[in-house]
Design a protein around this motif. Structure first.
Motif, PDB file in Angstrom:
ATOM      1  N   VAL A 315     -15.503  13.943 -11.356  1.00 14.70           N
ATOM      2  CA  VAL A 315     -15.300  14.633 -10.084  1.00 14.70           C
ATOM      3  C   VAL A 315     -13.859  14.449  -9.622  1.00 14.70           C
ATOM      4  CG1 VAL A 315     -15.999  14.738  -7.664  1.00 14.70           C
ATOM      5  CG2 VAL A 315     -17.717  14.420  -9.441  1.00 14.70           C
ATOM      6  N   ARG A 319     -11.296  17.585  -8.880  1.00 11.82           N
ATOM      7  CA  ARG A 319     -10.689  17.862  -7.585  1.00 11.82           C
ATOM      8  C   ARG A 319      -9.163  17.737  -7.658  1.00 11.82           C
ATOM      9  NH1 ARG A 319     -13.858  21.022  -6.337  1.00 11.82           N
ATOM     10  NH2 ARG A 319     -12.809  21.199  -4.316  1.00 11.82           N
ATOM     11  N   GLU A 352     -17.248  15.634  -3.925  1.00 13.87           N
ATOM     12  CA  GLU A 352     -16.251  16.697  -3.874  1.00 13.87           C
ATOM     13  C   GLU A 352     -15.690  16.848  -2.463  1.00 13.87           C
ATOM     14  OE1 GLU A 352     -19.137  16.803  -5.241  1.00 13.87           O
ATOM     15  OE2 GLU A 352     -19.050  17.634  -7.272  1.00 13.87           O
TER      16      GLU A 352
END
Length: 507
Positions: A315, A319, A352
């Motif tokens: 993740v 991002r 997120e």
């Protein structure tokens, strides 16, 4: 609770039994020994009187038969000595003809003083009771009689009595344990039902209300009050959720319409009014984000969100790749470092949005030519005996915050005195809500090289202790993997963060 109630009852009964049975057993043992001693002394005095009579009539030859008959009848060893302490007869035939005048008990009896006591006698197989009495009374004692009894049978009888007392005590304890268990179960069953109902209510839905017709009257009233409170609370929560959904729809439409009307003014405005229109549009965008953020926080607080296992470093990498384009526009770099293959417990979609909010804040305060660091580290939660946690650090090189500002940063609508005016003050509160829903914690710390270090701590998904600690909040399948759940609160939070991302895109 059942165990504690049962142990308290058993401890009290055990104390009562010990208080009653131990003194009784000691008293019984002493009384039996005393009774046995008195009986032996009376028998020895009777035998001594008979022996004295026989010796007075010149029938001393009858003493051996008389001693053997008495020994067989009483189970004792009999010894008869004359007035000088010389043994005339001994049923054991070991001391006949020996002078025992120096023996303490024989010497006392020759002085017309009976002697009774116990001593160890290996030849008799243990402790014995001896009774030595004079044969007659007066200045001259014609004979002395000593009877010796083994105390083994008496001790066996006393031990049997102790065993009987112990058996009675165990029976009483077993009966009390059974009765106490039934009573404790009847008391704790409503408590367990209340516990289950409380856990269900904590998840946002009460499907199995506690029964109000079981248990003591106090618990029945408590269950009824809890059910009324839970019903009222559910009604309030449903009303609040319906209100949030309705407000979301009712506010979004007029705000969008107002924005379109303001944008339609642009061709008809003089150049000198263009700045005012841009400012109005920026404030409208900020108002829209604020409304979305408030609704997202409301849904987060009112929804039952269940954590699941999430690949943290994946993740973070995703991002970072998305935000790199926006950071390049401000000449700010994004650096990813730290551990890999780290899985943590987190609400679906929460990581997120947490990273988006923290990167948005960091990018807003980062000067050109600096870098934002995303670092994943591991650390024990509270020492080596607790499950380890993964730490996500979002470090910027901006002006940083004072200690007082870091304490207030998670308050809703709070913004620093030097902050720009396009923020809503809801990003960090949303981050804290998402982290708490995931079972973790977030703090703001001073970065080593200046700036701010936002630290997000989440427990490892491989940690069985953490999974058990979540209790009913973690829904797992037969293989022990958490099931995936979606919530409107998380989706709304993503919309609020998405507005910030869109805001950074070039026109």
């Amino acid at each position: 609770m059942t165990r504690r109630i049962l142990l308290s009852h058993l401890s009290l009964i055990l104390l009562v039994l010990l208080t009653l049975e131990v003194p009784f057993g000691v008293f019984y043992a002493r009384s039996e020994l005393s009774r046995f001693s008195r009986t032996a002394q009376q028998g020895a005095m009777t035998l001594a009187a008979v022996c004295e009579e026989r010796m007075e009539h010149g029938l001393a030859a009858d003493l051996p038969d008389l001693a053997r008959a008495y020994g067989r009848r009483t189970g004792s060893r009999v010894l008869v000595a004359d007035e000088k302490g010389v043994v005339l007869t001994d049923t054991a035939l070991a001391l006949v003809g020996k002078d025992l005048s120096a023996a303490p008990d024989i010497a006392d009896a020759l002085r017309d003083q009976p002697a009774v006591g116990t001593r160890s006698d290996p030849s008799a197989g243990g402790e014995v009771l001896f009774v030595t009495v004079p044969g007659g009374s007066g200045v001259a004692v014609p004979c002395v009689v000593r009877t010796v009894y083994r105390l083994g049978p008496l001790k066996a009888k006393v031990h049997a009595t102790w065993l009987a007392l112990a058996a009675v005590g165990l029976g009483v304890l077993a009966t009390v344990a059974l009765i106490g268990f039934v009573l404790a179960r009847s008391i704790t069953r409503p408590v367990r039902a209340l516990e289950r109902a409380t856990a269900q209510l904590a998840e946002g839905r009460l499907t199995d209300p506690p029964a109000t017709d079981h248990g003591p009257p106090e618990l029945r009233r408590l269950a009824a009050s809890f059910t009324r409170t839970a019903t009222r609370l559910q009604h309030v929560l449903r009303a609040q959720q319906a209100f949030a959904s309705e407000v979301s729809h009712q506010l979004r439409t007029p705000l969008t319409s107002l924005r379109l009307r303001l944008e339609n003014f642009e061709p008809h405005l003089a150049p000198c009014a263009q700045d005012s229109l841009d400012t109005a549009l920026a404030e409208m965008e900020r108002l829209s984000r604020m409304v979305q953020g408030l609704l997202a926080l409301a849904r987060l607080e009112n929804s039952a969100i269940r954590p699941e296992a999430v690949d943290l470093d994946a993740v973070v990498a995703d991002r970072a790749a998305i935000w790199t384009a926006f950071a390049d526009e401000q000449h700010v770099g994004i650096v990813v470092s730290g551990a890999t293959a780290v899985r943590v417990w987190a609400v679906p979609g929460a990581l997120e949005q947490i990273i988006d909010n923290l990167l948005s804040n960091a990018l807003r305060v980062s000067p050109p030519g600096t870098a934002i660091t995303l670092a994943v580290t591991t650390a024990p939660k509270d020492g080596s005996r607790t499950p380890p946690v993964a730490e996500l650090h979002v470090i910027d090189q901006g002006p940083g915050m004072t200690e007082a500002e870091r304490q207030k940063a998670f308050d809703r609508f709070w913004r620093g005195s030097d902050a720009d005016h396009d923020g809503t003050g809801l990003g960090l509160p949303m981050v804290r809500q998402l982290v708490r829903a995931s079972g973790g914690e977030v703090t703001l710390e001073e970065a080593p090289d200046g700036g701010l270090d936002a630290v997000v701590r989440l427990s490892y998904a491989e940690s069985r202790t953490h999974q058990e600690g979540l209790g009913a909040s973690v829904d797992v399948d037969s293989a022990g993997r958490p099931r995936r759940h979606t919530t409107h609160g998380v989706v709304s939070a993503g919309m609020a963060v998405g507005s910030r991302i869109r805001e950074k895109r070039p026109k």
